[in-house]
Design a protein around this motif. Structure first.
Motif, PDB file in Angstrom:
ATOM      1  N   ASP A 312      58.717  34.346  32.988  1.00 49.76           N
ATOM      2  CA  ASP A 312      58.016  34.039  31.743  1.00 49.76           C
ATOM      3  C   ASP A 312      57.622  35.305  30.994  1.00 49.76           C
ATOM      4  OD1 ASP A 312      58.296  31.407  32.430  1.00 49.76           O
ATOM      5  OD2 ASP A 312      56.214  31.110  33.037  1.00 49.76           O
ATOM      6  N   ASP A 313      57.183  36.326  31.730  1.00 52.56           N
ATOM      7  CA  ASP A 313      56.823  37.589  31.089  1.00 52.56           C
ATOM      8  C   ASP A 313      58.046  38.286  30.512  1.00 52.56           C
ATOM      9  OD1 ASP A 313      54.111  37.687  31.083  1.00 52.56           O
ATOM     10  OD2 ASP A 313      53.922  39.335  32.504  1.00 52.56           O
ATOM     11  N   LEU A 314      59.169  38.193  31.226  1.00 53.11           N
ATOM     12  CA  LEU A 314      60.391  38.803  30.733  1.00 53.11           C
ATOM     13  C   LEU A 314      60.810  38.154  29.409  1.00 53.11           C
ATOM     14  CD1 LEU A 314      62.044  41.120  31.828  1.00 53.11           C
ATOM     15  CD2 LEU A 314      63.590  39.485  32.897  1.00 53.11           C
ATOM     16  N   GLN A 315      60.645  36.836  29.307  1.00 45.24           N
ATOM     17  CA  GLN A 315      60.927  36.144  28.047  1.00 45.24           C
ATOM     18  C   GLN A 315      60.020  36.656  26.931  1.00 45.24           C
ATOM     19  OE1 GLN A 315      60.453  32.053  29.445  1.00 45.24           O
ATOM     20  NE2 GLN A 315      62.653  31.708  29.211  1.00 45.24           N
ATOM     21  N   LEU A 316      58.762  36.900  27.270  1.00 45.17           N
ATOM     22  CA  LEU A 316      57.815  37.412  26.277  1.00 45.17           C
ATOM     23  C   LEU A 316      58.212  38.814  25.815  1.00 45.17           C
ATOM     24  CD1 LEU A 316      55.167  37.014  24.735  1.00 45.17           C
ATOM     25  CD2 LEU A 316      53.955  37.927  26.725  1.00 45.17           C
ATOM     26  N   HIS A 317      58.623  39.668  26.753  1.00 50.73           N
ATOM     27  CA  HIS A 317      59.063  41.018  26.382  1.00 50.73           C
ATOM     28  C   HIS A 317      60.280  40.962  25.463  1.00 50.73           C
ATOM     29  CE1 HIS A 317      56.159  42.817  28.986  1.00 50.73           C
ATOM     30  NE2 HIS A 317      56.728  42.415  30.109  1.00 50.73           N
ATOM     31  N   LEU A 318      61.211  40.068  25.771  1.00 55.37           N
ATOM     32  CA  LEU A 318      62.399  39.915  24.928  1.00 55.37           C
ATOM     33  C   LEU A 318      62.026  39.443  23.522  1.00 55.37           C
ATOM     34  CD1 LEU A 318      64.840  38.280  27.506  1.00 55.37           C
ATOM     35  CD2 LEU A 318      65.168  40.500  26.382  1.00 55.37           C
ATOM     36  N   ALA A 319      61.092  38.510  23.446  1.00 51.65           N
ATOM     37  CA  ALA A 319      60.659  38.006  22.142  1.00 51.65           C
ATOM     38  C   ALA A 319      60.039  39.120  21.311  1.00 51.65           C
ATOM     39  CB  ALA A 319      59.672  36.858  22.337  1.00 51.65           C
ATOM     40  N   LYS A 320      59.254  39.972  21.951  1.00 48.84           N
ATOM     41  CA  LYS A 320      58.640  41.085  21.231  1.00 48.84           C
ATOM     42  C   LYS A 320      59.682  42.084  20.750  1.00 48.84           C
ATOM     43  CE  LYS A 320      54.035  40.882  23.331  1.00 48.84           C
ATOM     44  NZ  LYS A 320      53.037  41.590  24.163  1.00 48.84           N
ATOM     45  N   ILE A 327      67.809  33.402  29.700  1.00 55.46           N
ATOM     46  CA  ILE A 327      67.235  33.820  30.982  1.00 55.46           C
ATOM     47  C   ILE A 327      67.300  32.652  31.952  1.00 55.46           C
ATOM     48  CG2 ILE A 327      65.172  34.607  32.177  1.00 55.46           C
ATOM     49  CD1 ILE A 327      64.299  36.107  29.841  1.00 55.46           C
ATOM     50  N   HIS A 328      67.814  32.923  33.141  1.00 51.17           N
ATOM     51  CA  HIS A 328      67.922  31.924  34.192  1.00 51.17           C
ATOM     52  C   HIS A 328      67.077  32.373  35.384  1.00 51.17           C
ATOM     53  CE1 HIS A 328      71.353  29.999  32.095  1.00 51.17           C
ATOM     54  NE2 HIS A 328      71.573  31.240  31.694  1.00 51.17           N
ATOM     55  N   LEU A 329      66.778  31.447  36.261  1.00 45.16           N
ATOM     56  CA  LEU A 329      65.885  31.723  37.385  1.00 45.16           C
ATOM     57  C   LEU A 329      66.478  31.204  38.683  1.00 45.16           C
ATOM     58  CD1 LEU A 329      63.024  32.534  38.522  1.00 45.16           C
ATOM     59  CD2 LEU A 329      62.317  30.179  38.006  1.00 45.16           C
TER      60      LEU A 329
END
Length: 351
Positions: A312-320, A327-329
């Motif tokens: 979830d944090d990685l998605q936030l970094h990408l959005a910024k 992103i897959h998990l």
């Protein structure tokens, strides 16, 4: 000199080389060796060791010692870290340097003693009250358990802020060769603010309360500026990412599993790479940007022992960054480790 030690022992060795003067803690599996070995190593070297009555007591002892300019630390696992959160908030507000080692185990609740990474949100998001941040380092080897503990003390002193070494039950219990540091770290100069009760610093005051609303708001804004300035100390490892069309990412023990998967994928002709954050806060967004820059169809596969907290944090970094990357998990919980074959199967599925 090289020694063959557990990750938990490497933490204690690193703390000693960092100049840690006091350890306050309470044993809890799978972090107990840290307290046990600190009790053996600290007193003969003139350092203080206190087994507190509980985790709440230990973090407040760290607060008291840190306020005098003493390099102090504690260690625990998930349930104990939960009990420390109020004290961590106090440390952050009072701008005191301290190191906390979290050897993560499964949860929530009492859980069990198996490895997990479910403390990520608690540690990264400031599990205590208020707006604050903690520095978070994520070692991936026994050597880094030592080296990152030293680095945690360095950054805690630099920013006058609590710093976590966020590890897991596998890293704490596994044994690997450890190359001992060449020298002791010099003690930071805390004379400008420490409270000793002597004539020179009689006017110094360490507190985490400001009763004036405007003054408290300014304090929060000042803290946020400090947290933003930490970006210069972000660290990561990039492995075979230059031409990678699939980026695997994970920290701690998961980064080692992911790296093995990358090597296997490369042998199969798949362009895979690994982005391993060494600091979870501050996060190395520049490295993330490099990994995906100019790649039209790049994908990311996160490998972690939680329900997607790091994902979830990685998605936030990408959005910024203004990036829209799939992103897959692949994950396990409950004390279970995923296998390299499971990661390979997920990678081939999304490709």
């Amino acid at each position: 000199m090289i020694r063959f030690v557990k990750g938990n022992e490497a933490v204690v060795i690193g703390a000693l080389y960092a100049g840690c003067e006091s350890y306050f803690g309470y044993p809890i599996t799978p972090a107990s060796e840290i307290a046990h070995l600190a009790s053996q190593y600290f007193p003969p070297l003139g350092r203080s060791f206190v087994q507190a009555e509980c985790e709440t007591g230990s973090i407040n002892m760290v607060y008291g010692a840190a306020s005098t300019g003493s390099l102090s630390m504690t260690a625990s696992s998930g349930p104990g870290i939960s009990l420390m959160q109020e004290g961590v908030s106090y440390l952050a507000s009072a701008e005191l340097p301290a190191v906390i080692v979290d050897v993560q185990r499964s949860g929530p609740g009492l859980g069990n003693i198996g490895p997990e990474q479910g403390d990520y949100n608690q540690v990264l998001k400031g599990g205590g009250h208020g707006d604050y941040r903690t520095i978070v380092l994520a070692p991936g080897t026994v050597q880094e358990m030592c080296d990152f503990t030293i680095k945690a003390f360095e950054l805690a002193a630099k920013y006058r802020n609590p710093a976590y070494v966020l590890t897991d039950a596998v890293m704490g219990q596994m044994m690997e060769p450890l190359l001992l540091p060449e020298k002791m770290m010099p003690h930071p100069d805390f004379s400008a603010w420490k409270v000793d009760g002597d004539k020179e610093n009689r006017e110094h005051l360490v507190t985490s309360i400001i009763l004036e609303f405007e003054g408290w708001e300014k304090h929060n804004f000042d803290l946020e500026k400090k947290y933003e300035s930490m970006a210069v100390d972000a660290m990561s490892e990039e492995f075979l990412t230059d031409d990678a069309e699939l980026i695997l990412s994970g920290y701690g023990i998961c980064s080692r599993i992911a790296r093995s998967a990358v090597e296997q994928l490369r042998k199969a002709g798949i362009k895979a790479g690994l982005l391993r954050p060494k600091t979870l806060y501050p996060f190395d967004t520049k490295a993330l940007s490099r990994c995906i820059s100019g790649k039209k169809d790049v994908k990311i596969l996160v490998v972690e022992l939680s329900n997607g907290q790091y994902r979830d944090d990685l998605q936030l970094h990408l959005a910024k960054l203004g990036e829209n990357v799939p992103i897959h998990l692949t994950n396990r919980m409950g004390g279970n480790l995923m296998t390299v074959d499971e990661v390979l199967a997920k990678a081939k599925e999304i490709l």
